[in-house]
Write a protein that holds these residues in place. Structure first.
Motif, PDB file in Angstrom:
ATOM      1  N   SER A 242    -116.224 -76.788  28.895  1.00  0.00           N
ATOM      2  CA  SER A 242    -114.847 -77.255  29.057  1.00  0.00           C
ATOM      3  C   SER A 242    -114.801 -78.632  29.708  1.00  0.00           C
ATOM      4  O   SER A 242    -113.878 -79.413  29.461  1.00  0.00           O
ATOM      5  CB  SER A 242    -114.045 -76.246  29.899  1.00  0.00           C
ATOM      6  OG  SER A 242    -114.435 -76.296  31.257  1.00  0.00           O
TER       7      SER A 242
ATOM      8  N   LEU B  89    -112.093 -78.405  21.093  1.00  0.00           N
ATOM      9  CA  LEU B  89    -111.582 -77.030  21.170  1.00  0.00           C
ATOM     10  C   LEU B  89    -112.527 -76.046  20.488  1.00  0.00           C
ATOM     11  O   LEU B  89    -112.637 -74.887  20.901  1.00  0.00           O
ATOM     12  CB  LEU B  89    -110.186 -76.951  20.554  1.00  0.00           C
ATOM     13  CG  LEU B  89    -109.058 -77.587  21.383  1.00  0.00           C
ATOM     14  CD1 LEU B  89    -107.742 -77.589  20.607  1.00  0.00           C
ATOM     15  CD2 LEU B  89    -108.883 -76.840  22.704  1.00  0.00           C
TER      16      LEU B  89
ATOM     17  N   SER C 247    -114.263 -73.002  22.561  1.00  0.00           N
ATOM     18  CA  SER C 247    -113.870 -71.648  22.149  1.00  0.00           C
ATOM     19  C   SER C 247    -115.070 -70.777  21.789  1.00  0.00           C
ATOM     20  O   SER C 247    -114.998 -69.543  21.889  1.00  0.00           O
ATOM     21  CB  SER C 247    -112.905 -71.716  20.956  1.00  0.00           C
ATOM     22  OG  SER C 247    -113.529 -72.263  19.809  1.00  0.00           O
TER      23      SER C 247
ATOM     24  N   GLY D  90    -108.480 -68.561  28.218  1.00  0.00           N
ATOM     25  CA  GLY D  90    -108.171 -69.524  27.166  1.00  0.00           C
ATOM     26  C   GLY D  90    -107.668 -70.844  27.714  1.00  0.00           C
ATOM     27  O   GLY D  90    -108.150 -71.920  27.340  1.00  0.00           O
ATOM     28  N   PHE D  91    -106.697 -70.776  28.618  1.00  0.00           N
ATOM     29  CA  PHE D  91    -106.154 -72.004  29.187  1.00  0.00           C
ATOM     30  C   PHE D  91    -107.151 -72.669  30.140  1.00  0.00           C
ATOM     31  O   PHE D  91    -107.195 -73.895  30.230  1.00  0.00           O
ATOM     32  CB  PHE D  91    -104.839 -71.709  29.911  1.00  0.00           C
ATOM     33  CG  PHE D  91    -103.665 -71.533  28.994  1.00  0.00           C
ATOM     34  CD1 PHE D  91    -103.361 -72.491  28.045  1.00  0.00           C
ATOM     35  CD2 PHE D  91    -102.853 -70.411  29.076  1.00  0.00           C
ATOM     36  CE1 PHE D  91    -102.275 -72.343  27.191  1.00  0.00           C
ATOM     37  CE2 PHE D  91    -101.768 -70.242  28.226  1.00  0.00           C
ATOM     38  CZ  PHE D  91    -101.478 -71.208  27.286  1.00  0.00           C
TER      39      PHE D  91
ATOM     40  N   ALA E  57    -109.555 -74.614  28.002  1.00  0.00           N
ATOM     41  CA  ALA E  57    -108.917 -75.694  27.243  1.00  0.00           C
ATOM     42  C   ALA E  57    -108.232 -76.726  28.133  1.00  0.00           C
ATOM     43  O   ALA E  57    -107.958 -77.849  27.678  1.00  0.00           O
ATOM     44  CB  ALA E  57    -107.892 -75.097  26.270  1.00  0.00           C
TER      45      ALA E  57
ATOM     46  N   THR F 189    -109.396 -80.438  28.294  1.00  0.00           N
ATOM     47  CA  THR F 189    -109.168 -81.104  27.001  1.00  0.00           C
ATOM     48  C   THR F 189    -107.690 -81.381  26.787  1.00  0.00           C
ATOM     49  O   THR F 189    -107.304 -82.448  26.282  1.00  0.00           O
ATOM     50  CB  THR F 189    -109.719 -80.233  25.858  1.00  0.00           C
ATOM     51  OG1 THR F 189    -111.125 -80.064  26.027  1.00  0.00           O
ATOM     52  CG2 THR F 189    -109.458 -80.873  24.501  1.00  0.00           C
TER      53      THR F 189
ATOM     54  N   GLN G 137    -107.123 -70.426  22.024  1.00  0.00           N
ATOM     55  CA  GLN G 137    -107.684 -71.755  21.765  1.00  0.00           C
ATOM     56  C   GLN G 137    -107.630 -72.109  20.283  1.00  0.00           C
ATOM     57  O   GLN G 137    -107.338 -73.252  19.919  1.00  0.00           O
ATOM     58  CB  GLN G 137    -109.123 -71.798  22.271  1.00  0.00           C
ATOM     59  CG  GLN G 137    -109.236 -71.711  23.776  1.00  0.00           C
ATOM     60  CD  GLN G 137    -110.638 -71.389  24.236  1.00  0.00           C
ATOM     61  OE1 GLN G 137    -111.458 -70.882  23.466  1.00  0.00           O
ATOM     62  NE2 GLN G 137    -110.940 -71.680  25.480  1.00  0.00           N
ATOM     63  N   GLN G 138    -107.918 -71.130  19.436  1.00  0.00           N
ATOM     64  CA  GLN G 138    -107.874 -71.409  18.008  1.00  0.00           C
ATOM     65  C   GLN G 138    -106.450 -71.644  17.522  1.00  0.00           C
ATOM     66  O   GLN G 138    -106.219 -72.457  16.609  1.00  0.00           O
ATOM     67  CB  GLN G 138    -108.522 -70.252  17.240  1.00  0.00           C
ATOM     68  CG  GLN G 138    -110.030 -70.168  17.415  1.00  0.00           C
ATOM     69  CD  GLN G 138    -110.717 -71.472  17.067  1.00  0.00           C
ATOM     70  OE1 GLN G 138    -110.621 -71.971  15.963  1.00  0.00           O
ATOM     71  NE2 GLN G 138    -111.425 -72.047  18.050  1.00  0.00           N
TER      72      GLN G 138
ATOM     73  N   ARG H 269    -105.765 -75.195  18.355  1.00  0.00           N
ATOM     74  CA  ARG H 269    -106.517 -76.097  17.475  1.00  0.00           C
ATOM     75  C   ARG H 269    -105.914 -76.133  16.074  1.00  0.00           C
ATOM     76  O   ARG H 269    -105.695 -77.217  15.507  1.00  0.00           O
ATOM     77  CB  ARG H 269    -107.983 -75.654  17.385  1.00  0.00           C
ATOM     78  CG  ARG H 269    -108.877 -76.613  16.603  1.00  0.00           C
ATOM     79  CD  ARG H 269    -110.288 -76.080  16.498  1.00  0.00           C
ATOM     80  NE  ARG H 269    -110.372 -74.910  15.629  1.00  0.00           N
ATOM     81  CZ  ARG H 269    -110.486 -74.977  14.303  1.00  0.00           C
ATOM     82  NH1 ARG H 269    -110.514 -76.151  13.680  1.00  0.00           N
ATOM     83  NH2 ARG H 269    -110.570 -73.874  13.588  1.00  0.00           N
TER      84      ARG H 269
END
Length: 493
Positions: free
Chosen positions: A70, A94, A98, A286-287, A290, A293, A440-441, A444
């Motif tokens: 990350s 991402l 992920s 997830g957060f 990410a 980024t 995350q996906q 993205r």
């Protein structure tokens, strides 16, 4: 035979724990009775606490390596890696952050069973030592700017094994403590592991800044800084593996209960809670992965502020507050009297948190953006604690209801509920972590196909409200037996 005991040699009033050189190898404790007050005070407490602290350390390093990408992806473009430059930087970034989430989620299931097969001591040593592969591999990969993306994808997958450490660590520690102290021990273990995310997101930007200070702010200098960042965790990994091998123990009576796993997998509550855990722990992971980024993509001007770059644009604050708020969530659920009630409020709060994030982007305010995410992370931490608080309550009440319907004894139902809750936690944790990959996906794919992540954020806000509704429908309606007396069910479990 080696004795592990805090009792005087002439005290025969109770059986002491024994560690034997079994054929499996390693230090195995054959007798373990944490529910016996005398055993716990004279022998068990000291041994359990020692294993807990070394487990926390190893799990913390596992999370630290799990989340390593990350931070690394935010500087790979500066280091000269073409696939992390220009328009493809955010999308490829991402992807790389992920992959560890996906692998870590998948590893949680076999890692849960590994402790009962190989022993906590041996498997903690192995799972910690395993992390040397991605860290040393990254150190080599970063030396060449022509290293292709697929190599980093493989290394990201190997870093994902650090995410599985949570399940093996939680499963192992649960066997050491009596029921009355298990909640606190597991809370410490979980929070200590989660803190690894914040530690990495604070420490690695500082290491990168130090590497640039020693070299130069050019691609070669950034590559040197990234090599240094990859090697940073190696001494800690070695220390965690050695600490586990030299100071931890394995319990011979920590055996899998196949019947309880089968019952848990057939129990609809396992899958309902797994869905809800996607919203709490999935959002946290997830957060967290990410966040660096997202900050870099939405506020690129921060790259011109040296102190902000050195501190990773303060991305570590999200995981930090989320980790510390997790045990608070369990405590608050007890105070309110129902983990379900607090969990429903958590999902409503998360939906409002997403709305605040969207508002901050609309006005271009980094301060509001950071504050909104911090609030979001605090709420996910509280939700992680409250959902874990719900699991023993639900399974105790479910087992009791089945016992009443089938004429079984309450004692048998209570024991069955405990075993099913323990079995379900591994699957719930795995599905929850997989939720981080989904999040995350979604971000993205929304960015690739719609040119903005806003639709993904709003979709997640809608899902949070749906989860609040699911919590109310299954666990808060007045006609539902489990929610009528959650505290009593939990206490008797």
């Amino acid at each position: 035979m080696t004795l592990i005991s805090d009792k005087p040699a002439n005290d025969d009033s109770s059986v002491v724990a024994e560690a034997v050189q079994a054929p499996k190898g390693g230090r195995w404790i054959d007798h373990w009775e944490p529910e016996d007050p005398e055993f716990w005070e004279t022998t068990g407490k000291k041994v359990a606490r020692r294993n807990l602290w070394f487990s926390v350390f190893a799990e913390n390093i596992g999370f630290s390596v799990w989340v390593l990408f990350s931070v690394l992806v935010t500087q790979m473009g500066n280091a000269g890696f073409a696939f992390m430059q220009g328009d493809q930087a955010v999308n490829n970034g991402l992807i790389l952050v992920s992959i560890p989430v996906l692998v870590g989620a998948a590893m949680r299931i076999p890692y849960t069973f590994a402790v009962t097969t190989f022993g906590g001591r041996a498997f903690t040593t192995f799972s910690a030592g395993m992390l040397l592969i991605p860290t040393l591999g990254l150190a080599v990969a970063f030396t060449q700017p022509t290293t292709p993306m697929w190599v980093f994808m493989i290394l990201a997958a190997l870093a994902g094994f650090g995410g599985g450490n949570f399940s093996s660590s939680m499963a192992n520690i649960s066997f050491f403590f009596p029921e009355s102290k298990k909640g606190a021990a597991l809370g410490i273990n979980a929070a200590g592991g989660n803190l690894g995310v914040a530690v990495t997101q604070l420490a690695i930007p500082l290491v990168i800044a130090f590497g640039l200070f020693l070299s130069a702010s050019d691609p070669a200098g950034y590559r040197f800084a990234l090599v240094l960042s990859s090697l940073f965790w190696v001494p800690f990994i070695v220390a965690a593996a050695l600490g586990a091998w030299l100071r931890m123990d394995s319990l011979s009576n920590a055996k899998p209960d196949g019947e309880s796993y089968a019952l848990a997998m057939r129990n609809r509550n396992t899958w309902i809670m797994a869905f809800l855990y996607i919203g709490t722990f999935g959002s946290f992971i997830g957060f967290s992965f990410a966040f660096p980024t997202l900050i870099r993509a939405n506020f690129p001007d921060l790259q011109n502020i040296g102190i902000m770059v050195a501190l990773g644009n303060l991305a570590f604050l999200g995981a930090l507050v989320g980790s510390f708020s997790r045990p608070f969530g369990g405590w608050l659920a007890d105070r309110i009297g129902s983990g379900a009630r607090l969990t429903a409020l958590v999902f409503v709060g998360l939906a409002f948190g997403v709305a605040a994030i969207m508002a901050s982007l609309a006005i271009g305010s980094f301060a509001l953006y950071l504050l909104s995410f911090i609030v979001l992370f605090v709420i996910t931490g509280i939700g992680n604690g409250s959902t874990y608080r719900m699991i023993p309550t639900i399974f105790a009440a479910s087992a009791r209801s089945n016992a009443e319907a089938n004429g079984h004894s309450f004692k048998e139902a209570t024991a069955s509920g405990k075993r099913q809750a323990g079995a379900a936690i591994g699957m719930i944790g795995a599905v929850g972590a997989f939720g981080g990959f989904i999040l995350q996906q979604a971000l993205r794919l929304s960015n690739v196909h719609l040119g903005t992540m806003a639709p993904a954020f709003w979709a997640y806000a809608g899902i949070f409200l749906l989860m609040a509704g699911v919590t109310w429908w299954f666990y808060l309606r007045t006609s539902f037996a489990i929610s009528r007396a959650p505290s009593m069910a939990y206490a008797q479990a």
